[in-house]
Design a protein around this motif. Structure first.
Motif, mmCIF file in Angstrom:
data_model
loop_
_atom_site.group_PDB
_atom_site.id
_atom_site.type_symbol
_atom_site.label_atom_id
_atom_site.label_comp_id
_atom_site.label_asym_id
_atom_site.label_seq_id
_atom_site.Cartn_x
_atom_site.Cartn_y
_atom_site.Cartn_z
ATOM 1 N N UNK A 22 -1.167 -2.617 4.857
ATOM 2 C CA UNK A 22 -0.182 -1.935 4.050
ATOM 3 C C UNK A 22 0.655 -2.949 3.283
ATOM 4 N N UNK A 58 -5.211 2.483 10.171
ATOM 5 C CA UNK A 58 -4.585 1.649 9.152
ATOM 6 C C UNK A 58 -5.298 0.310 9.037
ATOM 7 N N UNK A 70 -6.180 3.170 4.527
ATOM 8 C CA UNK A 70 -6.733 3.671 5.773
ATOM 9 C C UNK A 70 -8.239 3.825 5.618
ATOM 10 N N UNK A 119 -0.451 2.048 1.408
ATOM 11 C CA UNK A 119 -1.258 1.891 2.619
ATOM 12 C C UNK A 119 -2.734 2.093 2.308
ATOM 13 N N UNK A 173 -0.888 -6.595 8.155
ATOM 14 C CA UNK A 173 -2.118 -6.075 8.716
ATOM 15 C C UNK A 173 -1.866 -4.802 9.499
ATOM 16 N N UNK A 174 -2.901 -3.953 9.518
ATOM 17 C CA UNK A 174 -2.903 -2.796 10.383
ATOM 18 C C UNK A 174 -3.809 -3.035 11.569
#
Lengths: 111, 115
Positions: free
Chosen positions: B48, B45, B35, B33, B57-58
């Motif tokens: 990931x 996020x 961040x 991941x 996508x985050x």
């Protein structure tokens, strides 16, 4: 939109006192995490709570989880200066691979 | 520390330049991941990965791309850096198979400043 809310955002407490940090979340989740972050450092895992009613304790910190209320608490007993840090909760939905973090609680313990 | 390293640890760059951050792990974890951490927002996020060449996508993926050509490396690229991307970037791995906790462990972070 999934939300994770912590309160308070800032907490100043005297040594020896007790206090509780709250973490509310808006999704169905049986899995909640607590982390600690010291200034300028990375996140350190404190607790993993896996089911309703789960309670974990380490030293002066105790975490609990109520999945029905979508609420977790981090209770601090007889605070000491070394506990000064920022504490984050995070949840991962029962379906999905993402982790969602609260905004953090900055704790300062005053001698 | 789950064998996670990030490079560079600090970087100052100018608006409009491309930037690539690297996350390296030594324990063959499937999930990785990226961040970003900003005051008042906690960790958010960006992207990931759930395997080599498998990414998703985050919540704050705009302006970022990722690549994972090997299990051990997860790259985050800012194609054209903007000042709003000034932040601290953390990489994390997630433990799986055989570990009921599915915990995340974090790298040391990269502090990026875009002037």
């Amino acid at each position: 939109e999934l939300k994770v809310e912590q309160n308070p955002l800032f907490l100043s407490m005297q040594e020896g006192k007790n206090y509780t940090i709250y973490c509310n979340y808006s999704t169905t989740s049986d899995r909640l995490y607590w982390y600690r972050q010291d200034p300028g450092k990375s996140l350190e895992s404190l607790f993993v709570l896996l089911s309703n009613g789960a309670v974990k304790q380490e030293g002066r910190l105790m975490a609990s989880l109520d999945t029905k209320a979508r609420l977790s608490t981090l209770h601090i007993t007889a605070a000491v200066h070394d506990l000064s840090a920022t504490y984050f909760c995070a949840v991962t939905p029962n379906t999905g691979n993402q982790f969602y973090f609260g905004t953090g609680t900055s704790l300062t313990v005053i001698p | 520390d789950a064998g996670i390293t990030q490079s560079p640890r600090h970087k100052v760059t100018e608006t409009g330049t491309p930037v690539t951050l690297r996350c390296h792990q030594t324990e063959n974890h499937r999930y990785m991941y990226w961040y970003r951490q900003d005051p008042g927002h906690g960790l958010r996020l960006i992207h990931y990965s759930y395997g080599v060449k498998d990414t998703d996508k985050g919540e704050v993926s705009d302006g970022y791309s990722v690549s994972r050509s090997k299990t051990e490396d997860f790259l985050l690229t800012l194609e054209s850096a903007t000042s709003s991307q000034t932040s601290v970037y953390f990489c994390a791995i997630r433990t799986t198979s055989g570990n009921i906790y599915n915990e995340q462990f974090f790298g040391p972070g990269t502090r990026l400043t875009v002037l």
